[in-house]
Scaffold this motif. Structure first.
Motif, PDB file in Angstrom:
ATOM      1  N   ARG A 118       0.823  -1.216   0.000  1.00  0.00           N
ATOM      2  CA  ARG A 118       0.000   0.000   0.000  1.00  0.00           C
ATOM      3  C   ARG A 118       0.854   1.261   0.000  1.00  0.00           C
ATOM      4  O   ARG A 118       0.501   2.249  -0.658  1.00  0.00           O
ATOM      5  CB  ARG A 118      -0.962  -0.020   1.187  1.00  0.00           C
ATOM      6  N   GLU A 130       0.444   4.109  -2.735  1.00  0.00           N
ATOM      7  CA  GLU A 130       0.156   5.494  -2.345  1.00  0.00           C
ATOM      8  C   GLU A 130       1.162   6.447  -2.982  1.00  0.00           C
ATOM      9  O   GLU A 130       0.789   7.513  -3.476  1.00  0.00           O
ATOM     10  CB  GLU A 130       0.180   5.642  -0.817  1.00  0.00           C
ATOM     11  N   HIS A 185      -7.899  -2.520  -5.462  1.00  0.00           N
ATOM     12  CA  HIS A 185      -9.325  -2.216  -5.581  1.00  0.00           C
ATOM     13  C   HIS A 185      -9.796  -1.375  -4.395  1.00  0.00           C
ATOM     14  O   HIS A 185     -10.530  -0.392  -4.566  1.00  0.00           O
ATOM     15  CB  HIS A 185     -10.150  -3.505  -5.679  1.00  0.00           C
ATOM     16  N   LYS A 186      -9.373  -1.756  -3.191  1.00  0.00           N
ATOM     17  CA  LYS A 186      -9.781  -0.994  -2.004  1.00  0.00           C
ATOM     18  C   LYS A 186      -9.213   0.418  -2.047  1.00  0.00           C
ATOM     19  O   LYS A 186      -9.928   1.394  -1.771  1.00  0.00           O
ATOM     20  CB  LYS A 186      -9.330  -1.706  -0.725  1.00  0.00           C
ATOM     21  N   LEU A 187      -7.957   0.540  -2.407  1.00  0.00           N
ATOM     22  CA  LEU A 187      -7.333   1.855  -2.483  1.00  0.00           C
ATOM     23  C   LEU A 187      -8.041   2.728  -3.519  1.00  0.00           C
ATOM     24  O   LEU A 187      -8.287   3.913  -3.281  1.00  0.00           O
ATOM     25  CB  LEU A 187      -5.844   1.710  -2.823  1.00  0.00           C
ATOM     26  N   TRP A 188      -8.396   2.159  -4.667  1.00  0.00           N
ATOM     27  CA  TRP A 188      -9.128   2.907  -5.697  1.00  0.00           C
ATOM     28  C   TRP A 188     -10.442   3.451  -5.130  1.00  0.00           C
ATOM     29  O   TRP A 188     -10.750   4.634  -5.271  1.00  0.00           O
ATOM     30  CB  TRP A 188      -9.407   2.009  -6.904  1.00  0.00           C
ATOM     31  N   ARG A 189     -11.215   2.570  -4.502  1.00  0.00           N
ATOM     32  CA  ARG A 189     -12.507   2.998  -3.956  1.00  0.00           C
ATOM     33  C   ARG A 189     -12.326   4.063  -2.871  1.00  0.00           C
ATOM     34  O   ARG A 189     -13.111   5.004  -2.789  1.00  0.00           O
ATOM     35  CB  ARG A 189     -13.298   1.796  -3.446  1.00  0.00           C
ATOM     36  N   ASP A 190     -11.284   3.920  -2.048  1.00  0.00           N
ATOM     37  CA  ASP A 190     -11.018   4.920  -1.000  1.00  0.00           C
ATOM     38  C   ASP A 190     -10.670   6.277  -1.610  1.00  0.00           C
ATOM     39  O   ASP A 190     -11.081   7.312  -1.107  1.00  0.00           O
ATOM     40  CB  ASP A 190      -9.873   4.469  -0.096  1.00  0.00           C
ATOM     41  N   LYS A 191      -9.888   6.275  -2.683  1.00  0.00           N
ATOM     42  CA  LYS A 191      -9.408   7.519  -3.294  1.00  0.00           C
ATOM     43  C   LYS A 191     -10.412   8.129  -4.265  1.00  0.00           C
ATOM     44  O   LYS A 191     -10.593   9.350  -4.292  1.00  0.00           O
ATOM     45  CB  LYS A 191      -8.091   7.299  -4.039  1.00  0.00           C
ATOM     46  N   GLY A 207     -13.660   6.524  -5.347  1.00  0.00           N
ATOM     47  CA  GLY A 207     -15.055   6.112  -5.313  1.00  0.00           C
ATOM     48  C   GLY A 207     -15.307   4.899  -6.184  1.00  0.00           C
ATOM     49  O   GLY A 207     -14.455   4.015  -6.295  1.00  0.00           O
ATOM     50  N   GLU A 265     -15.770   2.072  -9.044  1.00  0.00           N
ATOM     51  CA  GLU A 265     -14.871   1.632 -10.112  1.00  0.00           C
ATOM     52  C   GLU A 265     -15.521   1.785 -11.478  1.00  0.00           C
ATOM     53  O   GLU A 265     -14.864   1.630 -12.500  1.00  0.00           O
ATOM     54  CB  GLU A 265     -14.451   0.183  -9.874  1.00  0.00           C
TER      55      GLU A 265
END
Length: 173
Positions: free
Chosen positions: A29, A33, A65-71, A73, A75
């Protein structure tokens, strides 16, 4: 930065990507980042809005995938501009395909926007190539692309894809 400066000179209302925005392909991560921060440092210099579409370098594992959604929204998403409907899909749902949830969303989204004068679809991988290869080999379309083509039907539309690092124009359907 040179590309950002040139886009700013063109002064479009907004920019839509076709993915592969970072090197990716890691579950670290901290590394991810750093890569996103570097990319966003360029995008922050744009004078217009930037719409993200994920590529295989951006979404290749659960951490990404989680990082994308966190940053960023969702997909996949859509928006409208001057009666043109823009649809941004995720060809990595999970790999080289559109998952059932995304296809259900797309069906409803296109139904709700059936009055668009044109529909522009953005996706990283040209999934029709994968689908046609599978079908030619006697297999089912595992990508979901044939369903997308059915959903688009006769509505005026254009599809933009990336992944291959050459410019190719396909005239289909």
């Amino acid at each position: 930065m040179q590309a950002v400066n040139r886009v700013n000179l063109l002064r479009p209302k907004f920019v839509v990507s076709v993915g592969d925005l970072i090197e990716g392909y890691t579950e670290n991560r901290q590394q991810l980042e750093a890569e996103w921060n570097e990319f966003l440092g360029f995008i922050d210099k744009l004078d217009m809005r930037f719409f993200f579409v994920a590529g295989n370098h951006d979404l290749s594992n659960a951490v990404m995938h989680k990082l994308w959604r966190d940053k960023f929204g969702p997909e996949w998403y859509s928006f409208d501009y001057k009666k043109v409907h823009f649809v941004c899909l995720n060809s990595e749902d999970p790999v080289s395909r559109l998952g059932s949830e995304q296809l259900e969303w797309l069906a409803e989204d296109l139904r709700q926007h059936n009055d668009a004068r044109w529909t522009l679809v953005f996706v990283h991988k040209p999934l029709w190539m994968y689908a046609e290869r599978e079908i030619a080999a006697g297999n089912e379309d595992s990508t979901g692309w044939k369903q997308v083509e059915t959903l688009l039907g006769n509505r005026p539309h254009t599809v933009f894809a990336g992944h291959f690092h050459t410019y190719t124009k396909y005239e289909r359907n």
